[in-house]
Design a protein around this motif. Structure first.
Motif, PDB file in Angstrom:
ATOM      1  N   GLU A 170       0.824  -1.222   0.000  1.00  0.00           N
ATOM      2  CA  GLU A 170       0.000   0.000   0.000  1.00  0.00           C
ATOM      3  C   GLU A 170       0.856   1.269   0.000  1.00  0.00           C
ATOM      4  O   GLU A 170       0.446   2.307  -0.519  1.00  0.00           O
ATOM      5  CB  GLU A 170      -0.882   0.091   1.255  1.00  0.00           C
ATOM      6  CG  GLU A 170      -1.929  -0.958   1.387  1.00  0.00           C
ATOM      7  CD  GLU A 170      -1.539  -1.999   2.428  1.00  0.00           C
ATOM      8  OE1 GLU A 170      -0.639  -2.809   2.121  1.00  0.00           O
ATOM      9  OE2 GLU A 170      -2.122  -2.004   3.516  1.00  0.00           O
ATOM     10  N   ASP A 219       5.525   5.707   5.373  1.00  0.00           N
ATOM     11  CA  ASP A 219       4.227   5.029   5.411  1.00  0.00           C
ATOM     12  C   ASP A 219       3.153   6.064   5.745  1.00  0.00           C
ATOM     13  O   ASP A 219       3.474   7.148   6.229  1.00  0.00           O
ATOM     14  CB  ASP A 219       4.254   3.924   6.487  1.00  0.00           C
ATOM     15  CG  ASP A 219       3.252   2.811   6.191  1.00  0.00           C
ATOM     16  OD1 ASP A 219       2.466   2.934   5.227  1.00  0.00           O
ATOM     17  OD2 ASP A 219       3.247   1.809   6.935  1.00  0.00           O
ATOM     18  N   ASP A 220       1.892   5.704   5.507  1.00  0.00           N
ATOM     19  CA  ASP A 220       0.837   6.689   5.797  1.00  0.00           C
ATOM     20  C   ASP A 220       0.551   6.763   7.302  1.00  0.00           C
ATOM     21  O   ASP A 220       0.567   7.839   7.896  1.00  0.00           O
ATOM     22  CB  ASP A 220      -0.445   6.410   4.994  1.00  0.00           C
ATOM     23  CG  ASP A 220      -1.037   5.036   5.219  1.00  0.00           C
ATOM     24  OD1 ASP A 220      -0.326   4.128   5.680  1.00  0.00           O
ATOM     25  OD2 ASP A 220      -2.234   4.851   4.922  1.00  0.00           O
ATOM     26  N   ILE A 221       0.290   5.601   7.924  1.00  0.00           N
ATOM     27  CA  ILE A 221      -0.082   5.600   9.345  1.00  0.00           C
ATOM     28  C   ILE A 221       1.029   4.930  10.152  1.00  0.00           C
ATOM     29  O   ILE A 221       1.543   3.880   9.746  1.00  0.00           O
ATOM     30  CB  ILE A 221      -1.380   4.787   9.538  1.00  0.00           C
ATOM     31  CG1 ILE A 221      -2.528   5.380   8.704  1.00  0.00           C
ATOM     32  CG2 ILE A 221      -1.787   4.724  11.007  1.00  0.00           C
ATOM     33  CD1 ILE A 221      -3.752   4.480   8.595  1.00  0.00           C
ATOM     34  N   ILE A 222       1.402   5.521  11.280  1.00  0.00           N
ATOM     35  CA  ILE A 222       2.208   4.765  12.244  1.00  0.00           C
ATOM     36  C   ILE A 222       1.303   4.585  13.457  1.00  0.00           C
ATOM     37  O   ILE A 222       0.963   5.550  14.140  1.00  0.00           O
ATOM     38  CB  ILE A 222       3.511   5.463  12.659  1.00  0.00           C
ATOM     39  CG1 ILE A 222       4.272   6.002  11.449  1.00  0.00           C
ATOM     40  CG2 ILE A 222       4.394   4.491  13.443  1.00  0.00           C
ATOM     41  CD1 ILE A 222       5.590   6.724  11.801  1.00  0.00           C
ATOM     42  N   THR A 227       5.134  -2.200  12.157  1.00  0.00           N
ATOM     43  CA  THR A 227       5.546  -2.289  10.744  1.00  0.00           C
ATOM     44  C   THR A 227       6.928  -1.661  10.581  1.00  0.00           C
ATOM     45  O   THR A 227       7.855  -2.276  10.038  1.00  0.00           O
ATOM     46  CB  THR A 227       4.506  -1.545   9.858  1.00  0.00           C
ATOM     47  OG1 THR A 227       3.228  -2.139  10.069  1.00  0.00           O
ATOM     48  CG2 THR A 227       4.869  -1.589   8.399  1.00  0.00           C
TER      49      THR A 227
HETATM   50  C1  R5P Z   1      -1.635  -0.124   6.838  1.00  0.00           C
HETATM   51  O1  R5P Z   1      -1.320  -1.029   6.125  1.00  0.00           O
HETATM   52  C2  R5P Z   1      -0.887   1.167   6.936  1.00  0.00           C
HETATM   53  O2  R5P Z   1      -0.427   1.585   5.701  1.00  0.00           O
HETATM   54  C3  R5P Z   1       0.286   1.076   7.904  1.00  0.00           C
HETATM   55  O3  R5P Z   1       1.285   0.263   7.373  1.00  0.00           O
HETATM   56  C4  R5P Z   1      -0.148   0.536   9.213  1.00  0.00           C
HETATM   57  O4  R5P Z   1      -1.264   1.223   9.665  1.00  0.00           O
HETATM   58  C5  R5P Z   1       0.948   0.612  10.257  1.00  0.00           C
HETATM   59  O5  R5P Z   1       0.451   0.056  11.422  1.00  0.00           O
HETATM   60  P1  R5P Z   1       1.405  -0.268  12.626  1.00  0.00           P
HETATM   61  O6  R5P Z   1       2.138   0.979  12.963  1.00  0.00           O
HETATM   62  O7  R5P Z   1       0.439  -0.684  13.721  1.00  0.00           O
HETATM   63  O8  R5P Z   1       2.286  -1.379  12.223  1.00  0.00           O
END
Ligand code: R5P
Length: 299
Positions: A170, A219-222, A227
């Motif tokens: 993604e 990445d979009d969300i941390i 990840t």
């Molecule tokens: C989802 O696939 C998003 O793009 C991020 O990779 C994801 O939200 C990261 O989540 P986390 O920080 O919990 O690993």
């Protein structure tokens, strides 16, 4: 009359720039919780015949959604000519498929709820994976603004010889864009998610092809940061350059920011969609421009 912008919970960090650049007025709201847990809400600005924009980043969304809906309905009751939602971080985008029987596709129902109470929506880089556009789930007019130009600018000013790394498929949409703007190389890895806080990311291939490059994870969300932590751990085994992590949305659940630094990230940087000490990339102007487009279009 000038559109009225109201920050519903804590003041959003993008607000001062939005008000200054767009010339909007700042509205006042009193929001309290009664001892029994119910919400008290009172607007302290005149709303009649005005475009009202509620600003709320939707991290920790469950406690925010009811006050948000109550505010939207109240604004309408007091004669707002349009009620828009500026959600710099838009929650409930990740469950976009039923993986197990009986599972709720929460993104669909959340979008249905928001679409019922607002005339339009502005957000920054929502998590679009299986959906390609917000229009596939939101029935109101939506405007997505992007953080990639501002991220590219930040990397250009702060990182020597960047190698962009997207931790999963993604993230390609963001790393590819930023790599085009900067004309620098990028790689994307493969990720398997077993649970909310349990992921496996493939190791980083061919690092020897990029000597002296600074790895920049993007990445979009941390959220739990698992990840990024996995990629940092892989990288630390094969190279010694400082590792920079860039996230658009600083969700950072339960000590995730500290855990990422602890894992060996030299620097963790985010945009100001969600207020956090790592905010170094300002997307306020983009949000203001998005609001302006939506207000004009709805008049
Ligand atoms: C989802 O696939 C998003 O793009 C991020 O990779 C994801 O939200 C990261 O989540 P986390 O920080 O919990 O690993």
């Amino acid at each position: 009359m000038k559109p009225l912008v109201i920050s519903l919970f804590e003041e959003h960090p993008a607000l001062p720039v939005i008000l200054k650049e767009q010339g909007y007025a700042l509205g006042e709201v009193m929001l309290r919780t009664f001892p029994d847990g119910e919400t008290y809400l009172r607007f302290q600005s005149e709303l009649k015949h005005r475009a009202v924009i509620l600003v709320a980043s939707l991290d920790s969304p469950n406690s925010k959604i009811l006050p948000l809906i109550l505010a939207a309905e109240t604004a309408r009751a007091f004669g707002a000519s349009q009620v828009g939602l500026c959600a710099p971080y838009l929650a409930y985008m990740r469950q976009d498929k039923q993986f197990k029987s009986g599972e709720s596709i929460t993104s669909l129902y959340f979008a249905k709820l928001i679409s019922k109470y607002f005339d339009w929506l502005v957000t920054v880089d929502p998590h679009l994976h299986r959906y390609h556009k917000l229009d596939e789930v939101y029935s109101i007019s939506s405007c997505t603004v992007h953080a990639t130009q501002k991220i590219a600018q930040w990397i250009k000013g702060n990182v020597k010889k960047p190698l962009l790394i997207g931790p999963d498929s993604e993230s390609k949409q963001w790393v590819e864009q930023v790599s085009k703007v900067l004309n620098v190389p990028y790689l994307t890895l493969k990720k398997k998610r077993y649970a909310g806080d349990e992921v496996e990311v493939s190791s980083v291939p061919e690092m020897e092809r990029y000597p002296n490059h600074t790895p920049v994870l993007l990445d979009d969300i941390i959220s739990t940061a698992q990840t990024m932590i996995m990629v940092v751990q892989h990288l630390k085994k094969v190279q010694s350059e400082p590792i920079v992590c860039v996230g658009i949305h600083a969700v950072f659940s339960n000590g995730a920011y500290e855990a990422l630094l602890q894992a060996g990230a030299a620097l963790v940087v985010t945009t100001n969609t969600i207020k956090h000490m790592s905010n170094q990339i300002d997307v306020s102007s983009q949000l203001g421009e998005g609001m302006h487009r939506q207000i004009k279009q709805t008049q």
